[in-house]
Structures are given as C-alpha cells and as structure tokens.
Design a protein around this motif. Structure first.
Motif, PDB file in Angstrom:
ATOM      1  N   ASN A  97     -75.731 -20.842   1.143  1.00  0.00           N
ATOM      2  CA  ASN A  97     -75.569 -20.019  -0.092  1.00  0.00           C
ATOM      3  C   ASN A  97     -77.076 -19.272   0.119  1.00  0.00           C
ATOM      4  OD1 ASN A  97     -72.975 -20.131  -1.091  1.00  0.00           O
ATOM      5  ND2 ASN A  97     -73.626 -21.410  -2.665  1.00  0.00           N
ATOM      6  N   ASN A  98     -77.366 -18.969   1.185  1.00  0.00           N
ATOM      7  CA  ASN A  98     -78.639 -18.011   1.547  1.00  0.00           C
ATOM      8  C   ASN A  98     -79.988 -18.808   1.139  1.00  0.00           C
ATOM      9  OD1 ASN A  98     -77.325 -15.701   2.463  1.00  0.00           O
ATOM     10  ND2 ASN A  98     -77.001 -15.268   0.426  1.00  0.00           N
ATOM     11  N   GLU A  99     -80.006 -20.287   1.040  1.00  0.00           N
ATOM     12  CA  GLU A  99     -81.176 -21.106   0.779  1.00  0.00           C
ATOM     13  C   GLU A  99     -81.271 -22.474   1.378  1.00  0.00           C
ATOM     14  OE1 GLU A  99     -81.176 -21.929  -3.669  1.00  0.00           O
ATOM     15  OE2 GLU A  99     -81.491 -19.897  -4.138  1.00  0.00           O
ATOM     16  N   ILE A 100     -82.395 -22.896   1.596  1.00  0.00           N
ATOM     17  CA  ILE A 100     -82.570 -23.949   2.564  1.00  0.00           C
ATOM     18  C   ILE A 100     -81.841 -25.254   1.790  1.00  0.00           C
ATOM     19  CG2 ILE A 100     -84.302 -25.635   3.010  1.00  0.00           C
ATOM     20  CD1 ILE A 100     -84.093 -23.659   5.015  1.00  0.00           C
ATOM     21  N   GLN A 101     -81.122 -26.224   2.358  1.00  0.00           N
ATOM     22  CA  GLN A 101     -80.583 -27.348   1.907  1.00  0.00           C
ATOM     23  C   GLN A 101     -80.742 -28.553   2.904  1.00  0.00           C
ATOM     24  OE1 GLN A 101     -76.316 -28.484   1.243  1.00  0.00           O
ATOM     25  NE2 GLN A 101     -76.879 -27.561  -0.582  1.00  0.00           N
ATOM     26  N   LEU A 102     -81.216 -29.579   2.150  1.00  0.00           N
ATOM     27  CA  LEU A 102     -81.416 -30.724   3.091  1.00  0.00           C
ATOM     28  C   LEU A 102     -80.165 -31.424   3.240  1.00  0.00           C
ATOM     29  CD1 LEU A 102     -84.900 -31.583   2.029  1.00  0.00           C
ATOM     30  CD2 LEU A 102     -84.320 -30.080   3.919  1.00  0.00           C
ATOM     31  N   ASN A 103     -79.957 -31.833   4.460  1.00  0.00           N
ATOM     32  CA  ASN A 103     -79.009 -32.735   4.623  1.00  0.00           C
ATOM     33  C   ASN A 103     -79.402 -34.306   5.084  1.00  0.00           C
ATOM     34  OD1 ASN A 103     -76.497 -34.526   5.426  1.00  0.00           O
ATOM     35  ND2 ASN A 103     -76.133 -33.159   7.075  1.00  0.00           N
ATOM     36  N   VAL A 104     -79.543 -35.206   3.967  1.00  0.00           N
ATOM     37  CA  VAL A 104     -80.304 -36.429   4.189  1.00  0.00           C
ATOM     38  C   VAL A 104     -79.638 -37.504   4.697  1.00  0.00           C
ATOM     39  CG1 VAL A 104     -81.767 -38.026   2.791  1.00  0.00           C
ATOM     40  CG2 VAL A 104     -81.755 -35.628   2.210  1.00  0.00           C
TER      41      VAL A 104
END
Length: 313
Positions: free
Chosen positions: A75-82
């Motif tokens: 959604n146009n934002e950084i997201q972390l896959n942990v």
C-alpha cells in the motif's frame, strides 16, 4: 543502527526496535499471524510475522526486540516481513535511538513560549497562565518534553511545546488582523489548548493513551483544568472563564473531529484554524521528510487522503 526512516524496499534488516503494538489475526486460510508496529526515534513501521515457529521467541508490547526481516512495499509504504524475533538484552542498544525528539532547541522554545505570559494585559488571564504553566510543578516538568500526539503530528519528545508555540505564534500574528478579537483571550487559549495532553498521553517510550486520555480526552481535561484554576483566582469573571473554556472545547472545529461544540466566537475560530494549519502542515513536512524517492511526488498520505507533491522547480 538502521533507523526506520532509512529502510528501503528489498533490504534485509537485522536490528533492534521498540515493539509499540502486537496483535494476533487470522489469515484467509485460518492461519494465525502477528501484526506489529515497531518504532525508533525516526518513526514507526508496520511488520508482519506470518510464520509463528520456533524462530519467534516470547515478547510483549513495549519490549525492545531484535528482528531479522525483509523490507517490502505494501500500500505504497514500507512493511517488514519478519522471520526471527527475540527480546533485546541490555547493552545491545542505545535507548536514545528510540525516543523521537524535536529538532528544535527545547530550552529556547520554552523561554519564548512562557514569554507570551508577560505580554498578556488582563490580570486575571495572566494569573491563570501563571498558575497553570509556571506555578504547576508537573506542567513545568512535563510540558517541555511531552509529545503532542500518539502518531498523527508532533508525536515526539518536545512535540507538544513545538506545536503549542507555533499555534500561539500564529494566533498572536492574527490577533490584530480582524476587528473584535480579544488578543489576551486568543493568546491564552492558544497556549492552553492542548495542555490536557499532559494527562491524555503517557511519557516515552510508551507515548500511548492513558485511562484519562481514553475516557475523557485532552479537550475535556484542558477545559476542566481552566475551570478549576480560574475558580481559585479571586474575582475571576465567570463569563471570561466560559469564553476561554469555549475556545479549548471548540479548537478541533467540528463534531466529527472531537469538538463537543463548534467555534462560536472569533477567537475560537482563529484558534481552530491555527491548530488545524499547524497540525496538517506538520503532517506534510513529516511525510515529505520520510520520502526517499527522487521524483516530485512523495506518495499517498492516508490521514490527508491525497497524494503529496514536493515543490521543486
């Protein structure tokens, strides 16, 4: 230290962050996963833990945790896959890296802010400001260091002072632009409009809503503080007290934004406009500051519900 505002798509992140929130959800295939909000002094980032295996050790909200994650765009934002998590150990991180702070000089801002009290001519209003801001040891200690919000704007150490000073400066500038404006009422209301946030939000590193914040809110808390303080000042006019309380109660401007009443005086209207302008301008500023792209468009800002363009020629 890899600060959150430095994270870019495709990077592998092995770092310590403050776990601001932790929620468990079910995916479409009925598999449990964790949704986290991680924080450092530069901001927050959403993170997801899709595989709750042995690599995810026990931790709770407000713990410092070490993560191994990959950065992606959602959604146009950084997201972390942990992929891995464990609680951080003392000495592995510097607490100063996790307390966001104003870039401005707090001591200078506090001096300029409190200096407005001496410019007030009405003796009752001046005494009200002195009692609330300078003679209340809790306010003296907390106001300069407190945040102005949980996340929306000025959500950092010193943010409340920075925002309150800006709103006061705007109101002072506007006071002589229109007839019928009582400058003392306007300046005092600007200085006090968000004082209730000292009780609405907890200190860092939590910077979260207190019980009073959830149940009462800073608008009511601020108006109640004015009521109690003014009632203890001999000869304080009831109508003047009501006028100042009205400015505080109406400063969000609309029922949908939390104001129990709409602005019905010129001072309340100007205060609302100043508060709204400073808050939204700060949202623009923070969003542009966090953008790392080279083009003129910074992307879509959720709260403002629009794409933001950088003004570059």
């Amino acid at each position: 230290m890899k600060y959150i505002n430095e994270i870019r798509e495709g990077e592998q992140i092995v770092e310590h962050y403050l776990c601001k929130s932790r929620q468990t959800f079910k995916s479409k295939n009925d598999k449990s996963y964790l949704s986290l909000k991680l924080a450092d002094k530069t901001g927050t980032v959403d993170a997801k833990v899709w595989n709750l295996g042995n690599e995810i050790q026990s931790f709770a909200e407000n713990d410092m945790i070490k993560i191994d994650a990959s950065a992606q765009i959602f959604n146009n934002e950084i997201q972390l896959n942990v992929k891995r998590i464990r609680k951080s150990k003392e000495g592995e991180y510097d607490p100063k890296d996790y307390i966001p702070s104003t870039e401005k000089d707090i001591k200078n801002m506090w001096g300029e802010f409190t200096g407005y009290i001496e410019t007030v001519k009405n003796p009752h209003i001046k005494e009200l400001l002195n009692k609330i801001i300078l003679k209340n040891s809790f306010v003296v200690k907390e106001f300069p260091m407190h945040s102005a919000a949980n996340s929306v704007h000025h959500g950092y150490l010193g943010g409340l002072l920075e925002h309150s000073l800006s709103v006061t400066q705007i109101c002072d500038f506007m006071a002589d632009k229109y007839k019928f404006v009582d400058r003392d009422v306007l300046v005092a209301s600007a200085m006090l409009h968000d004082v209730g946030k000292l009780w609405e939000l907890s200190d860092f590193p939590l910077n979260d809503y207190t019980d009073d914040g959830q149940l009462l809110g800073h608008i009511y808390i601020g108006a109640e503080l004015v009521e109690k303080t003014a009632s203890g000042i001999e000869g304080f006019p009831d109508r003047l007290k009501t006028i100042i309380k009205h400015c505080i109660l109406a400063h969000h401007g609309e029922f949908d934004y939390g104001s129990p009443v709409l602005p019905k005086t010129l001072e309340a209207h100007i205060l609302h406009c100043a508060d709204d302008m400073d808050a939204k301008s700060k949202v623009f500023e923070e969003f542009i500051s966090a953008d790392s792209t080279s083009g003129p468009w910074a992307g879509y800002q959720k709260m403002l519900a629009r794409n933001i363009r950088k003004t570059e020629y």
